[in-house]
Enzyme design. Sequence first.
Site, PDB file in Angstrom:
ATOM      1  N   MET A 115       1.056  -1.222   0.018  1.00 54.02           N
ATOM      2  CA  MET A 115      -0.101   0.081   0.113  1.00 54.02           C
ATOM      3  C   MET A 115       0.919   1.138  -0.275  1.00 54.02           C
ATOM      4  O   MET A 115       1.725   1.469   0.907  1.00 54.02           O
ATOM      5  CB  MET A 115      -0.937   0.053   1.285  1.00 54.02           C
ATOM      6  N   GLN A 117       7.662  -5.294  -4.138  1.00 50.95           N
ATOM      7  CA  GLN A 117       6.692  -5.170  -5.426  1.00 50.95           C
ATOM      8  C   GLN A 117       7.302  -3.870  -6.078  1.00 50.95           C
ATOM      9  O   GLN A 117       7.569  -2.899  -5.757  1.00 50.95           O
ATOM     10  CB  GLN A 117       5.253  -4.731  -4.926  1.00 50.95           C
ATOM     11  N   CYS A 157      -2.639  -1.956 -10.022  1.00 43.57           N
ATOM     12  CA  CYS A 157      -3.095  -0.473  -9.407  1.00 43.57           C
ATOM     13  C   CYS A 157      -3.945   0.326 -10.363  1.00 43.57           C
ATOM     14  O   CYS A 157      -3.442   0.453 -11.547  1.00 43.57           O
ATOM     15  CB  CYS A 157      -1.612   0.112  -9.001  1.00 43.57           C
ATOM     16  N   ASN A 211      -7.272 -11.827  -2.630  1.00 42.64           N
ATOM     17  CA  ASN A 211      -7.232 -10.420  -2.159  1.00 42.64           C
ATOM     18  C   ASN A 211      -8.516  -9.472  -2.291  1.00 42.64           C
ATOM     19  O   ASN A 211      -9.215 -10.020  -3.707  1.00 42.64           O
ATOM     20  CB  ASN A 211      -6.073  -9.488  -2.610  1.00 42.64           C
ATOM     21  N   GLY A 269     -11.671  -7.302  -0.191  1.00 40.31           N
ATOM     22  CA  GLY A 269     -12.905  -7.442   0.488  1.00 40.31           C
ATOM     23  C   GLY A 269     -12.863  -8.530   1.927  1.00 40.31           C
ATOM     24  O   GLY A 269     -13.828  -8.790   2.668  1.00 40.31           O
ATOM     25  N   GLY A 282      -5.429  -5.886   3.486  1.00 41.06           N
ATOM     26  CA  GLY A 282      -4.846  -4.750   3.006  1.00 41.06           C
ATOM     27  C   GLY A 282      -5.145  -3.841   4.202  1.00 41.06           C
ATOM     28  O   GLY A 282      -4.667  -3.797   5.412  1.00 41.06           O
ATOM     29  N   ARG A 283      -6.163  -3.144   4.112  1.00 49.56           N
ATOM     30  CA  ARG A 283      -6.474  -1.731   4.913  1.00 49.56           C
ATOM     31  C   ARG A 283      -6.799  -2.322   6.296  1.00 49.56           C
ATOM     32  O   ARG A 283      -6.549  -1.323   7.341  1.00 49.56           O
ATOM     33  CB  ARG A 283      -7.528  -0.642   4.369  1.00 49.56           C
TER      34      ARG A 283
END
Length: 405
Positions: free
Chosen positions: A66, A120, A150, A263, A265, A286-287
């Site tokens: 991220m 990455q 992205c 990945n 949800g 992720g978040r």
Amino acid sequence: MNSAFRVFYTTIIPHNFYGLTNYYKNRTLISRRKFQTPSCKFSSNHEKPIERERAYLPPWFSVAPMMDWTDNHFRTLARIISKYAWLYTEMVVAETIVHQKDNLDRFLAFPAEQHPIVLQIGGSNVDNLSKATELATAYSYDEINLNCGCPSGRVAGHGCFGARLMLDPEFVGDAMSAIAASCSVPVSVKCRIGVDDHDSYEELCKFVDTIVSKSPTRHFIIHSRKALLNGISPAANRRIPPLKYEYYFGLLRDFPEVQFTLNGGVNFIDQVNVAMGQGAHGVMVGRAAYNNPWSTLGYVDSAVYGVKSDSLSRRQVLEKYQIYADSVLEKDTPHRPSVRQLVKPLLNMFHSEPGNGLWKREADAALRHCKTVKSFLEETLDALPDSVLDSQLSGDPPKWDDQYL
């Protein structure tokens, strides 16, 4: 324990992750041990990869790359909380690495404790992707990942890479072949399930098949939404396109020789185990990991990997992180971070806990004058009850309402 979770623990054995043999038949009994991971140093015809030993458990759980979030400081905090989660860097543009080769530590250096860690990279020039990978080998990353997911206008628009690369699978195949030839670790692709109107399952299969045919890539991280490149924000791209997990599980069926990480949800550890129970090879979060690191990462080792965790309290985590942060501040380097930058990963440690609002207000005031993270913590932690600071995670992670994705 829900039914899908129970089925996973008793009957499902993940399929040959990274060529791993003698896989753990019962994840509740696994222990930290060496396993064989194929190198990505291939001959020109991509024959059988060289086997090399690695001392890490497979990437059943990983923290997503991220921008502006998964920097060295957050990754250090994440590693203090979880010993086994796989960590990803922020995306580093290949041209940045190539043109800053005399200043690579600024972009690529990381503490050894952060292993296992994946670099990455992003770009749309094969030569630069190859050169960047070769320069990065000195830093001993455990995997090199190419960003093909992205949707940001700066990346997929002006930069002509990220999710836009999904429209050119032949190029991605060539790029992955070049990346693999320039390193000695596994390589992977992170992508969406499609782009704009190019969102059929058949097109996704063509993308995967082309890359697998042209390179040694055998690991894909699939964000189960398509990317919309019509000018909406990255945040909207994480919300507006619907999740299509059926595409992900279709790939598991149709490409049994390839490993796919799910990945998109996934916000709870219980969801991770539900997905694994339905056959997912691994899950990337992720978040949720950044916005609530304590409750998310704190359960990874025990609930996902079946390994006894250190069960550190928040206070103990902060003490360990403070030692790291102040050691960084003591270094006389051109790009030394500020106290504010080092404190940034800590600001969600008390998510939804009593005293969190007061602590954040005191933190904002303290950051205006504190010169060390130690002084910052000494000045602000009184805003939080000891019951919050000293409690430890115990029992099972919070339950997710549904049994199926």
